[in-house]
Design an enzyme around this catalytic site. Structure first.
Site, mmCIF file in Angstrom:
data_model
loop_
_atom_site.group_PDB
_atom_site.id
_atom_site.type_symbol
_atom_site.label_atom_id
_atom_site.label_comp_id
_atom_site.label_asym_id
_atom_site.label_seq_id
_atom_site.Cartn_x
_atom_site.Cartn_y
_atom_site.Cartn_z
ATOM 1 N N ASP A 110 1.274 -1.242 0.283
ATOM 2 C CA ASP A 110 0.024 0.326 -0.030
ATOM 3 C C ASP A 110 0.522 1.117 -0.396
ATOM 4 O O ASP A 110 2.265 1.142 0.604
ATOM 5 C CB ASP A 110 -1.020 0.129 1.316
ATOM 6 C CG ASP A 110 -1.787 1.080 1.220
ATOM 7 O OD1 ASP A 110 -2.774 1.050 -0.093
ATOM 8 O OD2 ASP A 110 -1.682 2.342 2.205
ATOM 9 N N GLU A 154 0.518 5.588 0.633
ATOM 10 C CA GLU A 154 -0.005 7.254 0.496
ATOM 11 C C GLU A 154 0.783 7.763 -0.041
ATOM 12 O O GLU A 154 2.130 8.067 -0.456
ATOM 13 C CB GLU A 154 0.433 7.544 1.849
ATOM 14 C CG GLU A 154 -0.331 6.713 3.277
ATOM 15 C CD GLU A 154 -1.700 6.066 2.985
ATOM 16 O OE1 GLU A 154 -2.461 7.204 1.942
ATOM 17 O OE2 GLU A 154 -2.526 5.088 2.894
ATOM 18 N N GLU A 209 -6.729 17.650 1.343
ATOM 19 C CA GLU A 209 -7.722 16.614 1.579
ATOM 20 C C GLU A 209 -6.805 15.495 1.538
ATOM 21 O O GLU A 209 -7.384 14.282 2.579
ATOM 22 C CB GLU A 209 -7.874 17.113 0.030
ATOM 23 C CG GLU A 209 -8.999 17.480 0.028
ATOM 24 C CD GLU A 209 -10.404 17.807 1.377
ATOM 25 O OE1 GLU A 209 -11.202 16.908 1.643
ATOM 26 O OE2 GLU A 209 -10.674 18.817 1.728
ATOM 27 N N HIS A 236 -5.786 5.790 7.922
ATOM 28 C CA HIS A 236 -5.131 5.579 6.183
ATOM 29 C C HIS A 236 -3.843 5.826 6.945
ATOM 30 O O HIS A 236 -3.195 6.421 7.049
ATOM 31 C CB HIS A 236 -5.349 6.125 5.112
ATOM 32 C CG HIS A 236 -6.469 5.173 3.848
ATOM 33 N ND1 HIS A 236 -6.763 4.731 3.293
ATOM 34 C CD2 HIS A 236 -7.588 6.151 5.005
ATOM 35 C CE1 HIS A 236 -8.218 4.287 3.133
ATOM 36 N NE2 HIS A 236 -8.770 5.418 3.615
ATOM 37 N N ASP A 274 -2.496 -1.046 6.380
ATOM 38 C CA ASP A 274 -3.794 -1.195 5.660
ATOM 39 C C ASP A 274 -2.560 -2.226 4.576
ATOM 40 O O ASP A 274 -3.247 -2.907 4.692
ATOM 41 C CB ASP A 274 -4.184 0.178 4.520
ATOM 42 C CG ASP A 274 -4.332 1.173 5.320
ATOM 43 O OD1 ASP A 274 -4.775 1.133 6.628
ATOM 44 O OD2 ASP A 274 -4.854 2.418 4.410
ATOM 45 N N HIS A 330 -4.669 10.350 5.539
ATOM 46 C CA HIS A 330 -3.451 9.771 5.844
ATOM 47 C C HIS A 330 -2.954 10.647 7.380
ATOM 48 O O HIS A 330 -2.232 9.717 8.048
ATOM 49 C CB HIS A 330 -2.901 9.308 5.062
ATOM 50 C CG HIS A 330 -2.046 10.455 4.144
ATOM 51 N ND1 HIS A 330 -1.254 12.080 4.471
ATOM 52 C CD2 HIS A 330 -2.156 10.735 2.794
ATOM 53 C CE1 HIS A 330 -1.085 12.205 4.038
ATOM 54 N NE2 HIS A 330 -1.866 11.882 2.327
#
Length: 235
Positions: free
Chosen positions: A7, A9, A52, A153, A158, A57
């Site tokens: 995963d 970010e 945003e 997140h 994750d 995260h």
């Protein structure tokens, strides 16, 4: 079979608009067993993280100032994923950002498809659960995977949760092998390590009550009275 559940970010949604990766989290599966080997790093994106994205995260611009840039972690990252099948939820998003980062490197090391194959668990879930919500939280509820620590997140957390979901979706985890050879594959300055794999609560085992066992036995007796057979009792 070696798989890497992955995963990322990012600073924003679209790598074509210059958005960058700020965190990579990977956990290793070998023959469907968690090995405890993982890769985790935060990355200075050399640009501003959108507000945003921070709401999703929680990774701020100030936090990333002293972290390594992608060029400093690229070789270690490629080495970790090379030859593995990547298991990613909504793979086009992560692979798109990864390929954008690889494309900035000089010399150009290649694209994700040059190092690994990719399994998209979102596509798999849509095939298995058509017409239903298939985001990671929904899949955790569907497969009884604990995600209580997922307030925001985070790439490594994750990836750990996705590993549990993937194993449950595809037949369950055969064994947990947090081997004595456990290690981190990154070793890059500025990284933050987590060991949530070891602390995850075990799945609950529900056992029949005494009353339920009595009712079960009564049902078996009735089957016998009606001329039926309980094959598992004949062995």
């Amino acid at each position: 079979m070696r798989q890497v559940v992955l995963d990322t970010e990012t600073t924003g949604i679209d790598p074509q608009k210059g958005h960058r990766i700020i965190e990579i989290g990977c956990v290793e599966l070998i023959d469907r067993k968690l090995t405890g080997n993982h890769f985790h790093v935060y990355i200075n994106p050399e640009r501003v993280v959108e507000e945003e994205a921070i709401k999703i995260h929680g990774i701020t611009n100030d936090f990333l100032i002293d972290k390594p840039v992608f060029a400093q972690v690229c070789d270690d990252f490629i080495e970790f994923i090379k030859g593995a099948q990547l298991v990613i939820h909504n793979a086009p998003f992560d692979v798109g950002h990864m390929d954008a980062e690889f494309s900035r490197m000089k010399p150009f090391p290649g694209l994700t498809s040059d190092f690994s194959t990719v399994l998209d668990t979102l596509q798999l879930a849509r095939e298995m659960r058509p017409g239903q919500k298939n985001n990671l939280d929904a899949l955790c509820r569907a497969y009884d995977v604990d995600n209580s620590s997922r307030e925001l997140h985070g790439a490594l957390l994750d990836a750990e949760i996705l590993a549990d979901v993937y194993l449950m979706m595809t037949g369950g985890q055969r064994a947990l092998n947090l081997s004595e050879n456990k290690k981190s594959a990154s070793g890059v300055a500025g990284e933050i390590q987590h060991q949530a794999i070891e602390n995850r609560p075990q799945l609950k085992v529900l056992r029949a009550s005494a009353d339920e066992e009595v009712l079960h036995q009564q049902r078996l007796d009735k089957v016998k009275e009606e001329g039926g057979r309980c094959l598992w009792l004949d062995s």
